[in-house]
Motif scaffolding. Sequence first.
Motif, short mmCIF file in Angstrom:
data_model
loop_
_atom_site.label_atom_id
_atom_site.label_comp_id
_atom_site.label_asym_id
_atom_site.label_seq_id
_atom_site.Cartn_x
_atom_site.Cartn_y
_atom_site.Cartn_z
N THR A 2 21.07 52.70 22.98
CA THR A 2 20.50 51.95 24.07
C THR A 2 20.51 50.48 23.74
O THR A 2 20.17 50.09 22.62
CB THR A 2 19.08 52.40 24.38
N ASP A 60 22.62 52.59 28.44
CA ASP A 60 22.37 53.75 27.56
C ASP A 60 23.61 54.63 27.57
O ASP A 60 24.14 54.96 28.64
CB ASP A 60 21.17 54.53 28.07
N THR A 61 24.09 54.98 26.38
CA THR A 61 25.24 55.87 26.23
C THR A 61 24.76 57.15 25.60
O THR A 61 23.96 57.14 24.65
CB THR A 61 26.33 55.22 25.37
N THR A 70 28.27 59.88 28.97
CA THR A 70 28.05 59.05 30.13
C THR A 70 27.53 57.70 29.70
O THR A 70 26.92 57.55 28.64
CB THR A 70 27.06 59.71 31.11
N HIS A 72 25.03 54.94 31.19
CA HIS A 72 24.02 54.75 32.23
C HIS A 72 23.54 53.31 32.17
O HIS A 72 23.12 52.82 31.13
CB HIS A 72 22.85 55.71 32.00
N ALA A 74 21.03 50.39 34.02
CA ALA A 74 19.88 50.22 34.91
C ALA A 74 19.43 48.78 34.88
O ALA A 74 19.43 48.13 33.84
CB ALA A 74 18.75 51.15 34.51
N ALA A 90 20.45 51.35 39.43
CA ALA A 90 21.00 52.13 38.32
C ALA A 90 22.33 52.71 38.75
O ALA A 90 22.57 53.00 39.93
CB ALA A 90 20.04 53.24 37.91
N THR A 92 25.62 55.35 36.87
CA THR A 92 26.09 56.18 35.76
C THR A 92 27.59 56.35 35.89
O THR A 92 28.11 56.70 36.95
CB THR A 92 25.40 57.54 35.77
#
Length: 577
Positions: A2, A60-61, A70, A72, A74, A90, A92
């Motif tokens: 993150t 965030d992976t 994924t 992500h 935000a 957000a 993804t």
Amino acid sequence: MTRTWQIGTVTDAARARIAVARLAAECGVPTVERARLAAALSGRLRQCLTKGGTWVLTLDTSGSAAGEGTLHLALTSSPGAGAADRAPWAVTVPCPEPDPASDGAEPREDPADLSEALLGADEDTAGVLDKLAEQERLVAFHREELHQTNQGVLALHAELDAAGRAQREAFAAERRARNEAEDARRRLTFLADASPVLNASLNHDEIVRRLPELLVPRYARSVDMWLFDDEDDPHRPTPHPAAAPHPAAAVRAARTGRPQYAADHPGGLPGVDDQPPSALAPDRPLLCIPLLTRRAPLGVLTLSPPGERWDPDDAVMLIELTRRAGIAIDNARRFEHNRDIAETLQRALLTDLPAPPGLSLAARYLPATHGLNIGGDWYDAFRQRDGSLITVVGDVTGHGLHAAVMMSQLRTALRAYAVDGGGPGRLLTRLHEFLHHLQPDLYATAVIARFHPDEPTLTWAAAGHPPPVLRLPDGRVRTLDAKPGAMLGIPLKQEIADHTERLEPGSTLALYTDGLVERRARGIDPGIERLAAALGSFGPAELGADLEGSADRILHPLLSDSERDDDVCLLLCHLHG
């Protein structure tokens, strides 16, 4: 893993976007998806900067056991900055490598680092543009393919439309051909049915009466027949004063021998001349057709159409029907003329019978030729110099006018030979020689009976002829079947003998031809028996009281069948008491 960025200024936003782009590239996010992610993030950051305040960007992976993960992202507002009216954002994105090789440090502010980040963004843009160009080429290819397909479909539709039109035209042509064939069959059937009707009668008045019945109302609304007579010459400049007025087109048709069409419009009929409308009927067209024969026109048939005008093929059929009607009328008129001649000749040959004392005579003659009342059978009765009465019935082979002429010659010769006297056998012998030299290919039969004036004696002789039938006063009937001579005219020299029979008062002798008694299916003997039975059926006084009526009563049962095909002659001789 993150990562978080605080964004409050444009520089913060640019650094965060550069870091996200690098991490996305290291995580293996495809170029197009990476460019789409960067563009979406840039637009969102621009909105956040417009609103003001501090924002927090979190990336965030995460990965899975299969090696796929994924990314992500935000964007939220920082705590205490009025987050109630600032909705989070957000997104993804799938990534093949969720663990990047670098730690994603923020780019420095030196020009080289920023330039490198800018070039990296340009590379992503170039990749997107390449993908876009490839898709455009693919779209162009499919567009061209679709265009070609559309052209093929249009061509197919055109071919199908042309085939449909051709099929419809073929169907229409077939219907027209079928209708034309049906019309032609109808006209030929009409002509085939009408011809026997016109030729069924040998009376020209009957033909004139039947012709309008054939045409009205199917082919004509009205029919007028103009027949020429001795006083009605079509070649005269003016009509006969006593004749009814006729249309000018009819007069022209009579003079030229060509059909004429009189109307206020051209007829367009094949073989027909157009004329102005008739003054006698200016409101309707007239078709005037001459009744032509081998010699001269007999008249003109004037027709008015059942509708506005005639079909050309119907007009051709009407002209042909008129030609046949003209021939039928001409044949009927010639037949009537020949019949009148024949009847005059017959009346001249079949003279009135004499009425000698003590003897009554009655004769009947019926020709076999239908309509032409003349044939080869004959009867005659005349006196000789010694007062004897010669009665004769003869039959010349054949029918019609030729047989009647030969019959008249034999009759005249017999009377000439009888002047010199002689019995029936001698007279028949001389007729045989006469006929053999006059007409070697013509034959005849005859029976002659001679009644003596001073004694009740009958002398008779026959040459190939049916035997006389004698009814006695008591009602008994005998057939005088003594051996006759051969037929007259055959190439054979013969002397025909006489036969004598004594008569009693009240006796009746019947002389006849084979047409009265002979039938093909039954022969001649049953017919002679029927004649004898009819003669014997009279009462003692009936024959003497009404010999003419008795002759009719004898003929009726013998001729009641429909098998007769020969002339019939009957001569009754009744000896009074």
